[in-house]
Design an enzyme around this catalytic site. Structure first.
Site, mmCIF file in Angstrom:
data_model
loop_
_atom_site.group_PDB
_atom_site.id
_atom_site.type_symbol
_atom_site.label_atom_id
_atom_site.label_comp_id
_atom_site.label_asym_id
_atom_site.label_seq_id
_atom_site.Cartn_x
_atom_site.Cartn_y
_atom_site.Cartn_z
ATOM 1 N N TRP A 91 34.097 -14.717 34.942
ATOM 2 C CA TRP A 91 32.083 -13.750 34.768
ATOM 3 C C TRP A 91 32.452 -12.625 34.933
ATOM 4 C CZ3 TRP A 91 35.517 -17.854 37.233
ATOM 5 C CH2 TRP A 91 35.269 -18.785 36.581
ATOM 6 N N ASP A 249 51.204 -3.868 35.522
ATOM 7 C CA ASP A 249 50.629 -3.565 36.435
ATOM 8 C C ASP A 249 51.118 -2.829 37.500
ATOM 9 O OD1 ASP A 249 47.984 -4.757 35.458
ATOM 10 O OD2 ASP A 249 47.683 -6.139 37.271
#
Length: 297
Positions: A91, A249
């Site tokens: 979102w 990452d």
């Protein structure tokens, strides 16, 4: 900002691909003469304030974080299966970060970016920006390289953030043409380009002018190409995989910590593997400080 499924409830955490790398890089290099700055946009809501405080506690410089009125951080929800593999729900279509290069303050931000030695961007960085913002970022990167700066790019392909593959390929090619060090996940390359052999990825990336190329392949050896030399660096074996969130990452952070401290790309890849192998043995993207591996820089 992310929420992870934890038993029958939710666990709130702050994370994201570039943030995870910045945080681990700051931890690893805290005793070195290296400043890790994080560049994004947030709102003035309580979540944004909590984020800034948490990042500053980790030793991350937040002076280039913009705060925008009437905007909030992006939100995503991560589920993990029994093997630690993830699925994402986003979102973030109107997140503050989307507009970081579309503000009056963005000109000052662009000028400040030119003063750094290295800039790391990812495929997600490109995907979340507006078209105008993405064009501004590319303009900044061109000027940055002209001043002698080094660009680092991680492909981090998330199909849901792009209109289609054609758009992604076009923007990735622009980024790679400006890239000095490419940190590519081969699974993402296969998904985007439908590669059947890693040599296809190597040939395509080198054709765009990338001189230093690292291809991450999960538990398999990563491929390191530096000064036209190819080496295979074995991953650190892990028998207790809990959660693969931030594996790539954290690899990037270990790699860059060693590389920025004058290690070779091959040595840096070993450091990257050590960092990633530790992180995937804990739930969530960010492990406790006490769990950090000792990486010799």
């Amino acid at each position: 900002m992310s929420f992870k499924k934890k038993l029958s409830g939710l666990k709130q955490a702050f994370g994201g691909d570039t943030l995870n790398t910045a945080l681990y890089l700051a931890r690893l290099t805290k005793s070195q003469s290296i400043t890790t700055s994080y560049v994004t946009a947030l709102g003035y809501d309580s979540f944004s304030e909590q984020m800034l405080a948490a990042w500053q506690t980790e030793g991350i410089d937040t002076s280039l974080v913009l705060q925008l009125a009437h905007k909030n951080p992006g939100l995503y929800y991560i589920e993990t299966d029994d093997t630690g593999e993830r699925s994402f729900h986003y979102w973030r279509n109107d997140s503050a970060a989307k507009y970081m290069f579309d503000q009056p303050e963005s000109e000052h931000l662009a000028e400040q970016l030119l003063t750094y030695d290295y800039l790391l961007i990812t495929g997600i960085t490109l995907a979340i920006l507006t078209e105008t913002g993405r064009a501004k970022l590319f303009s900044v990167l061109k000027a940055f390289k002209e001043r002698g700066g080094k660009v680092i790019f991680d492909n981090n392909y998330r199909p849901r953030l792009w209109l289609n593959k054609a758009q992604t390929m076009t923007e990735y090619q622009k980024a790679l043409a400006l890239t000095d060090i490419a940190l590519l996940t081969f699974d993402d390359e296969m998904q985007l380009y439908e590669d059947t052999d890693v040599q296809q990825c190597i040939t395509r990336t080198q054709a765009l002018g990338v001189k230093e190329l690292i291809i991450k392949r999960g538990a398999e050896d990563c491929i390191v190409i530096e000064n036209n030399q190819t080496n295979y660096v074995a991953a650190t074996p892990v028998s207790n995989i809990i959660d693969t969130t931030a594996a790539g990452d954290s690899f990037n952070a270990g790699f860059l910590a060693k590389r920025l401290c004058h290690g070779s790309a091959t040595q840096a890849a070993s450091a990257g593997h050590m960092m990633a192998s530790t992180v995937i043995q804990y739930p969530g993207a960010i492990i406790p400080v006490v769990a950090m591996p000792e990486i010799q820089l």
